[in-house]
Design an enzyme around this catalytic site. Structure first.
Site, short mmCIF file in Angstrom:
data_model
loop_
_atom_site.label_atom_id
_atom_site.label_comp_id
_atom_site.label_asym_id
_atom_site.label_seq_id
_atom_site.Cartn_x
_atom_site.Cartn_y
_atom_site.Cartn_z
N THR A 173 42.94 -15.50 31.34
CA THR A 173 43.73 -14.40 31.48
C THR A 173 43.33 -13.43 32.59
O THR A 173 41.92 -13.37 32.66
CB THR A 173 43.77 -13.40 30.31
OG1 THR A 173 44.54 -14.23 29.25
CG2 THR A 173 44.86 -12.19 30.57
N PHE A 175 42.80 -9.76 34.30
CA PHE A 175 43.12 -8.53 34.08
C PHE A 175 43.06 -7.58 35.34
O PHE A 175 42.33 -8.08 36.35
CB PHE A 175 42.29 -7.95 32.96
CG PHE A 175 42.18 -8.59 31.87
CD1 PHE A 175 42.78 -7.93 30.77
CD2 PHE A 175 41.55 -9.85 31.55
CE1 PHE A 175 42.76 -8.29 29.45
CE2 PHE A 175 41.65 -10.32 30.10
CZ PHE A 175 42.08 -9.70 29.11
#
Length: 285
Positions: A173, A175
């Site tokens: 992921t 961010f």
């Protein structure tokens, strides 16, 4: 001196919490119920920064953020890439054969399909991964498991029954770190990313013409997303990431050309590219 507070969406033990611990080990993570709450905490000054997921290598973009970020008035000052490792957990003393169902965020369930099928258990969608861990710790039902992080298992006193159960090893992921004020990384300080939003004029081939300058000036665009503005099918805003600093000669020319064909343009951030980017550069022919 008080600790810097960093807002995130989710409960303690969420992947966003882990990203904060890794990127800012001395900061105080501040859990928020929704993305709107997290952005509001930054805007109001309740939090100093925010750690917000923007895209995942398996699930794709985190839709809410692309809608909320441009309207928030906040700025990107950094990015962080987090490899996502899912753990299957349950209350202490539970055996794998006791489990009948598993709860987690819809993306986490989707990313662990093989293990769920192998165990023959029923997937149940929960609002978030860490929240599912907290819930099952409170219910103390040995027939229900959760998929969440190792940190969540530690926080809520759960046993990990199966480790790293994600289907794809590359599950990562990305961010972005948000702040109230812009903080441009200085030119020439290593690999940089410039993020901007724009809307093209209502002209034939406007997007093609607006983006042409990036190709002719050798600027690498690593992300381009489109989304509707105010629910209007014909009012499209674009969100883009490019490599470089706005004062770099090639990028400056490309932005100048883009502005000519755009009715709106705003730089959202100029920040250091995370070292993880070097792992996914395509081999040149």
């Amino acid at each position: 001196m008080s600790k810097m507070k960093i807002a995130f969406q989710g409960e303690p033990g969420a992947n966003s919490h882990i990203a904060i611990v890794e990127a800012y080990p001395d900061a105080e993570p501040m859990p928020c119920a929704t993305f709107e709450d997290a952005l509001s905490a930054i805007s109001s000054g309740e939090a100093d920064l925010g750690m917000i997921p923007i895209e995942n290598s398996v699930a794709g973009r985190v839709a809410d953020i692309h809608h909320l970020l441009p309207a928030s008035g906040l700025f990107i000052i950094g990015e962080w890439f987090l490899p996502v490792r899912h753990q299957l957990m349950a209350v202490k003393g539970t055996r794998l054969e006791d489990i009948k169902s598993v709860e987690s965020h819809v993306h986490a369930l989707g990313q662990c399909r093989r293990m769920i099928r192998k165990l023959g258990i029923k997937p149940i969608v929960h609002a978030d991964t860490a929240g599912s861990a907290r819930d099952i710790s409170e219910r103390k039902d040995k027939t229900v498991a959760a998929i969440a992080s190792r940190l969540a298992a530690k926080i809520y006193g759960l046993d990990i029954l199966a480790e790293d159960i994600e289907d794809e090893a590359h599950n990562t992921t990305r961010f972005v770190v948000l702040a109230r004020e812009p903080k441009w990384a200085p030119q020439g300080t290593g690999p940089l990313v410039t993020t901007f939003v724009f809307r093209v004029r209502n002209l034939p081939a406007a997007l093609y013409k607006a983006l042409g300058g990036f190709a002719t000036n050798g600027v690498n665009m690593t992300k381009l997303e489109s989304y509707m503005v105010d629910g209007n099918f014909f009012a499209t805003q674009f969100y883009a990431d490019v490599e470089g600093h706005p004062d770099d000669k090639g990028l400056a020319f490309a932005i100048e050309e883009l502005k000519f064909f755009s009715r709106e343009f705003r730089i959202v951030g100029v920040y250091p590219g995370h070292p993880f980017r070097a792992t996914f550069s395509e081999a040149q022919d």
